[in-house]
Design an enzyme around this catalytic site. Sequence first.
Site, short mmCIF file in Angstrom:
data_model
loop_
_atom_site.label_atom_id
_atom_site.label_comp_id
_atom_site.label_asym_id
_atom_site.label_seq_id
_atom_site.Cartn_x
_atom_site.Cartn_y
_atom_site.Cartn_z
N CYS A 1 2.85 1.03 -4.99
CA CYS A 1 2.77 1.27 -3.58
C CYS A 1 1.40 0.93 -3.05
O CYS A 1 1.09 0.23 -2.18
CB CYS A 1 3.08 2.60 -3.38
SG CYS A 1 2.91 3.22 -1.76
N CYS A 2 0.36 1.20 -3.77
CA CYS A 2 -1.18 1.22 -3.48
C CYS A 2 -1.39 -0.40 -3.50
O CYS A 2 -2.11 -0.80 -2.76
CB CYS A 2 -2.27 1.64 -4.48
SG CYS A 2 -2.24 3.51 -4.32
N CYS B 1 -3.81 8.43 1.89
CA CYS B 1 -2.42 8.51 2.67
C CYS B 1 -1.97 9.95 2.49
O CYS B 1 -2.27 11.01 1.65
CB CYS B 1 -1.45 7.57 1.76
SG CYS B 1 -1.97 5.88 1.95
N CYS C 1 -0.26 11.59 -0.67
CA CYS C 1 -0.95 11.29 -1.64
C CYS C 1 -2.36 12.20 -1.71
O CYS C 1 -3.36 11.86 -2.57
CB CYS C 1 -1.34 9.95 -2.08
SG CYS C 1 0.38 9.23 -2.22
N CYS D 1 -7.55 3.91 -6.62
CA CYS D 1 -6.25 3.16 -6.31
C CYS D 1 -6.27 1.60 -6.67
O CYS D 1 -5.30 1.02 -6.31
CB CYS D 1 -5.85 3.48 -4.78
SG CYS D 1 -7.28 2.81 -3.65
S1 SF4 Z 1 -2.13 6.44 -1.57
FE1 SF4 Z 1 -0.14 6.86 -1.89
S2 SF4 Z 1 1.19 6.10 -0.07
FE2 SF4 Z 1 -0.95 5.28 -0.03
S3 SF4 Z 1 -0.49 3.25 -0.88
FE3 SF4 Z 1 -1.41 4.61 -2.71
S4 SF4 Z 1 0.60 5.46 -3.36
FE4 SF4 Z 1 1.23 4.60 -1.37
#
Ligand code: SF4
Length: 250
Positions: free
Chosen positions: A135-136, A217, A220, A244
């Site tokens: 996701c990141c 985010c 998170c 991340c």
């Molecule tokens: S911080 Fe969380 S929502 Fe944002 S990109 Fe990374 S995993 Fe995805």
Amino acid sequence: MSEVSSLPWAKTDAGNAIGLYAKPGLDLSGKIAAALQRLQDASIQHGDGLIQSSSLGVEDMVITDLIARHRLTIDIATLDTGKLHAETLGLLPQIEARYGLKVQVFQPRNEQVIAFVRREGDDAMFKSIELRKACCGLRKLEPLARMLAGRSAWITGLRREQSGARAEVAFDEDDGQGRRKISPIADWSWAEVWSYVEQYALPYNALHDQFMPSIGCAPCTRAIAVGEDFRAGRWWWEDSSKECGLHAKS
Ligand code: SF4
């Protein structure tokens, strides 16, 4: 004793982040002059190749203010992952109104996000570290690569105090991708950051008033508790480095 008064770096007598963390009477002039000199040197060295990658966190607000206040011709950009808090996005019009600067906004590829969410679910980040990193990867790393394409250097708000993983952050270092990474306030303390905010009446993310020193985010990020590291509220369910990948060296 309240939770706030137990925080090792918090005062007890005020309800917002400035009241909690700024130190009255702190002489910041030397730190400001040195940070400004680093920005000026980087601007001369890299010209149009230099960009500030702002998380819109308080450290980056300080750097944007230094850039704007001293009329440095440095582009400013941010990542809108599609998962940010409204309070974070609300800083964009404030920056533009205060400084007359346009912040470049880089977003993930829509088709990649749709395919990922359809395949793994909207809560994929909670299912495994691999899915969280995926996701990141698509919401942060891919748009960051576009932000930095053609650039020779980028400016960050990293500070050594933020975590053990950041304790060695240099003012100017190789980012592992062939660029220089400039962190002009790497040696600033949390109190110095908030004293600058107070001194120049900077806009800042209201979530900092709610014990979120590091804001990412929305799904998170959570508030931190007594004695926790600055970045403990990021991916709090993981036993990970709390990074991340934006600042990983390959
Ligand atoms: S911080 Fe969380 S929502 Fe944002 S990109 Fe990374 S995993 Fe995805």
